[in-house]
Structure formats: structure tokens, C-alpha cells
Scaffold this active site. Sequence first.
Site, PDB file in Angstrom:
ATOM      1  N   ASP A  60     -69.943 -34.679 -18.284  1.00  0.00           N
ATOM      2  CA  ASP A  60     -69.332 -33.673 -17.520  1.00  0.00           C
ATOM      3  C   ASP A  60     -70.364 -32.743 -16.803  1.00  0.00           C
ATOM      4  O   ASP A  60     -71.433 -32.696 -17.157  1.00  0.00           O
ATOM      5  CB  ASP A  60     -68.464 -32.839 -18.151  1.00  0.00           C
ATOM      6  CG  ASP A  60     -67.068 -33.576 -18.802  1.00  0.00           C
ATOM      7  OD1 ASP A  60     -66.881 -34.647 -18.845  1.00  0.00           O
ATOM      8  OD2 ASP A  60     -66.165 -32.802 -19.249  1.00  0.00           O
ATOM      9  N   HIS A  87     -65.610 -25.189 -11.584  1.00  0.00           N
ATOM     10  CA  HIS A  87     -65.368 -25.137 -12.914  1.00  0.00           C
ATOM     11  C   HIS A  87     -64.500 -23.999 -13.356  1.00  0.00           C
ATOM     12  O   HIS A  87     -64.856 -22.981 -13.815  1.00  0.00           O
ATOM     13  CB  HIS A  87     -66.737 -25.275 -13.779  1.00  0.00           C
ATOM     14  CG  HIS A  87     -66.796 -25.714 -14.972  1.00  0.00           C
ATOM     15  ND1 HIS A  87     -66.635 -25.210 -16.024  1.00  0.00           N
ATOM     16  CD2 HIS A  87     -66.880 -27.022 -15.419  1.00  0.00           C
ATOM     17  CE1 HIS A  87     -66.498 -25.950 -17.160  1.00  0.00           C
ATOM     18  NE2 HIS A  87     -66.939 -27.170 -16.771  1.00  0.00           N
ATOM     19  N   HIS A 118     -72.597 -33.743 -21.728  1.00  0.00           N
ATOM     20  CA  HIS A 118     -72.807 -33.187 -20.249  1.00  0.00           C
ATOM     21  C   HIS A 118     -74.309 -33.774 -19.896  1.00  0.00           C
ATOM     22  O   HIS A 118     -75.188 -33.745 -20.377  1.00  0.00           O
ATOM     23  CB  HIS A 118     -72.970 -31.949 -20.311  1.00  0.00           C
ATOM     24  CG  HIS A 118     -71.432 -31.125 -20.915  1.00  0.00           C
ATOM     25  ND1 HIS A 118     -71.028 -31.144 -22.124  1.00  0.00           N
ATOM     26  CD2 HIS A 118     -70.539 -30.542 -20.207  1.00  0.00           C
ATOM     27  CE1 HIS A 118     -69.671 -30.495 -22.273  1.00  0.00           C
ATOM     28  NE2 HIS A 118     -69.559 -30.189 -21.143  1.00  0.00           N
TER      29      HIS A 118
HETATM   30 ZN   LIG Z   1     -67.236 -29.001 -17.472  1.00  0.00          ZN
END
Ligand SMILES: [Zn+2]
Length: 250
Positions: free
Chosen positions: A51, A106, A197
Site C-alpha cells: 500500500d 489517504h 507498504h
Molecule cells: Zn495506506
Amino acid sequence: MSRYWTLASLAAGSVVAYGLPSVTAWDPIRVRAFPNLSGRGTPSQVAVTFDDGPDPASTPAILACLEQLGWTATFFMLGAMVTKAPTLAAEVADAGHEIALHGHDHHNVLTRSPQRIEQDLRRGLDAVTSATGRTPRWYRPPQGILSTPALFITARHGLRTVLWTDAGRDWRADATPSSVVASVRAGLAGGATVLLHDSDCTSAAGAWRATLGALPRLAELFSERGLTPGPLAAHGLLDDTPPHSHSGST
Ligand SMILES: [Zn+2]
């Protein structure tokens, strides 16, 4: 970490979020109640997902490591990050990875009106599609937080929402390769979808280095368990219907 809250109830058309600190405290609840939303796939597979990128500071190193490992993964991109690094977004796609959407900004969808959610989604989709030439199939909301309107809006855009069953907790300031591996190991089961991530844009500065260091050790772990890593596209997720789409209440 407080930004990692998640869905507890869609059944009544309402959403209640529980805060972490303990991923393991809510993971079993979510997996049991919403197996398709969580991304539980074919038992012999593990889906590897990243992500928050693409990020010029970290994504190239992640890509190089994935190439060494021979892995193909799913990248949930942020439109705002893609706009700043469109060439890098295209490189992720050209390397054979699956492109998915994490929204444009976000933001927590619970704090946004349906109109704002729709706007953000359109902007994110436009940015990702025009940079990569791929139309995302999967959507993961920022912070893993869902709302019923967000589920309907994303479904209307042909996106399927997928969260995760297993988190590396690689966003933490104290994350290390060992802690990421330990966290993934603790939640690992056949058909897992693993959250990692490739950017620290919403995490502790430099946290992605823990992710990078963990990847070869995760390869050993998956191999020990007989699991084949891959993208969500290869994960055998069967149900393309958003949960409770029959509910009239949004
Ligand atoms: Zn995120």
C-alpha cells in the site's frame, strides 16, 4: 497504531471501527465475518500486497527485491503518489505487478461524504489508469476503514474491496525486518492476504526499510509453509459481489 482501524459491522448497514493496538485481536473477527472482504484465497497461495506507493524513495528498492525473489505482487497505489511519480507507477506495472487502487488521498472514508468519496475515487482511478495503462480491479480503503456508501461507490466503479488477513505491521517506528516477519508469521494461514507498504508516506519515516529487509525472510517463511506468493489476481477470490449489496440502506 490508531490509523489502523477497521470495519466491525456491515450487517446492519452501519460501521463501527475498533482501534488497534492489537491486529490479532480483530483479525480473526474480521476473517470469520467477512472472509471475502478480507481476501482469503486459495489455501496453497499467499497474496502479497503493498500500500501507499509509488514512492521514488522506496518503491524501486522493493521492485528490485521482488524481481530477485521472482515474485509478482499487488500494489494498492495512491492517486496523489502516482501523480508525483507517474513514470515509477508505469514501471511497477511494466514489471508485471498488479495495479490496484488505494484512493487518491489517504483519507478516512468515515469522515467524508459520499460525494467526496466518489470524487476521491474518480481522481485516484484517473491518475492510476492514465499513468499505468491498467484499470484497477481491487480497492483497499485508506487505513482499512470501510463504510457502506464507500462499498457501494467502489462497486459502482467496478472495484472490489479487499482488506487483508495478515499484516506485517511495517508502518510502526519500531518495525524491523524481524518484527515484520514475526507479525506475518503470527497471522499466516493458507490463502492469506498480507499487508505491507512500499512507501512511508503515511508510516513512520524509513519504515519501508523494515519491509525491504523482511522480504527475503518472508520468502523462506512462505516456502516452509508450502505457500506460493502472488498477486490478488492469482488468489482465487471467488465472490465479486460486495457484501450486503442487497441492503437498501446506505
Ligand atoms: Zn495506506
